[in-house]
Design a protein around this motif. Structure first.
Motif, PDB file in Angstrom:
ATOM      1  N   ASN A  73       0.809  -1.214   0.000  1.00  0.00           N
ATOM      2  CA  ASN A  73       0.000   0.000   0.000  1.00  0.00           C
ATOM      3  C   ASN A  73       0.847   1.270   0.000  1.00  0.00           C
ATOM      4  OD1 ASN A  73      -2.796  -1.265   0.494  1.00  0.00           O
ATOM      5  ND2 ASN A  73      -1.532  -2.160   2.104  1.00  0.00           N
ATOM      6  N   ASN A  75       3.765   3.502  -2.311  1.00  0.00           N
ATOM      7  CA  ASN A  75       4.560   3.692  -3.525  1.00  0.00           C
ATOM      8  C   ASN A  75       5.979   3.995  -3.051  1.00  0.00           C
ATOM      9  OD1 ASN A  75       5.845   4.459  -5.883  1.00  0.00           O
ATOM     10  ND2 ASN A  75       4.111   5.618  -6.671  1.00  0.00           N
ATOM     11  N   LYS A 167      -2.186   4.616  -2.796  1.00  0.00           N
ATOM     12  CA  LYS A 167      -0.850   4.290  -2.297  1.00  0.00           C
ATOM     13  C   LYS A 167      -0.299   5.465  -1.484  1.00  0.00           C
ATOM     14  CE  LYS A 167      -0.780   0.480  -4.821  1.00  0.00           C
ATOM     15  NZ  LYS A 167      -0.898  -0.867  -4.223  1.00  0.00           N
TER      16      LYS A 167
END
Length: 213
Positions: A73, A75, A167
């Motif tokens: 979850n 980036n 994200k």
């Protein structure tokens, strides 16, 4: 500059939860960003409460937990690139890989220390202020339980394609954004010794943290 204690506070917020977050009707087909933060908090707290080794700061258990629950979850490539700044574009693919690996270890070890201290804390998720079609949002939370309330905010982006969804790419603890804080530190190292110098500094920092337990 953000110190180790404040980074620990930042990490701890993903491990606690209390009140229901606001859920957008417009995101009925997928998970709203504030609902995501709530879900992660509940899942991590459940794992902490059920595993004494995690409570004691077992780094291997923490890494496994982070890899399973948190990293899908986040980036993390964007987070690392933003923290490294202009130096990221100078780095080779192998150097970028090393930077991601060492930056992850740095944050996970901070997280490990925080997880042992979150059992009596709760997090309130504040109302989401964004339009239904926004692709970049701010989720604001407040931690209570020890001392004064702690502000913890999350920047999330809506990603398309495979693995689409919200994200996390930045965190703000007590008014200080994580990425911007590290960017200043990393820029100093890159200016002095280049990208390899930053990698060496991160390796040394991680080894030092490991030696301290």
């Amino acid at each position: 500059m953000m110190n180790r204690r404040n980074l620990g506070r930042m990490a701890a917020t993903l491990a606690v939860a209390s009140s229901m977050g606001m859920h957008w009707a417009a995101f009925a087909a997928d998970e709203a960003p504030d609902a995501l933060i709530k879900r992660l908090s509940l899942e991590v707290m459940g794992s902490v409460r059920g595993d004494k080794a995690i409570q004691a700061g077992d780094i291997n258990k923490v890494i496994a937990l982070v890899d399973k629950v948190i990293m899908p979850n986040v980036n993390f490539r964007r987070m690392t690139a933003a923290a490294v700044g202009p130096g990221w574009r100078q780095a080779s693919p192998e150097q970028q890989k090393r930077l991601e690996e060492e930056f992850k270890v740095l944050l996970v070890r901070t997280y490990a220390g925080a997880l042992a201290q979150v059992n009596d804390q709760t997090i309130a998720i504040k109302p989401l202020r964004a339009a239904a079609d926004d692709k970049d949002v701010l989720v604001r939370t407040e931690i209570t339980g020890r001392g004064d309330p702690i502000q913890l905010d999350y920047r999330l982006e809506k990603t398309p394609g495979v693995g689409a969804g919200w994200k996390i790419y930045n965190l703000n603890v007590l008014g200080v954004w994580l990425v911007e804080t590290y960017r200043g530190q990393f820029a100093t190292e890159i200016n002095a010794r280049g990208v390899d110098g930053l990698i060496e500094a991160l390796v040394a920092r991680n080894k030092n943290n490991a030696a301290k337990g």
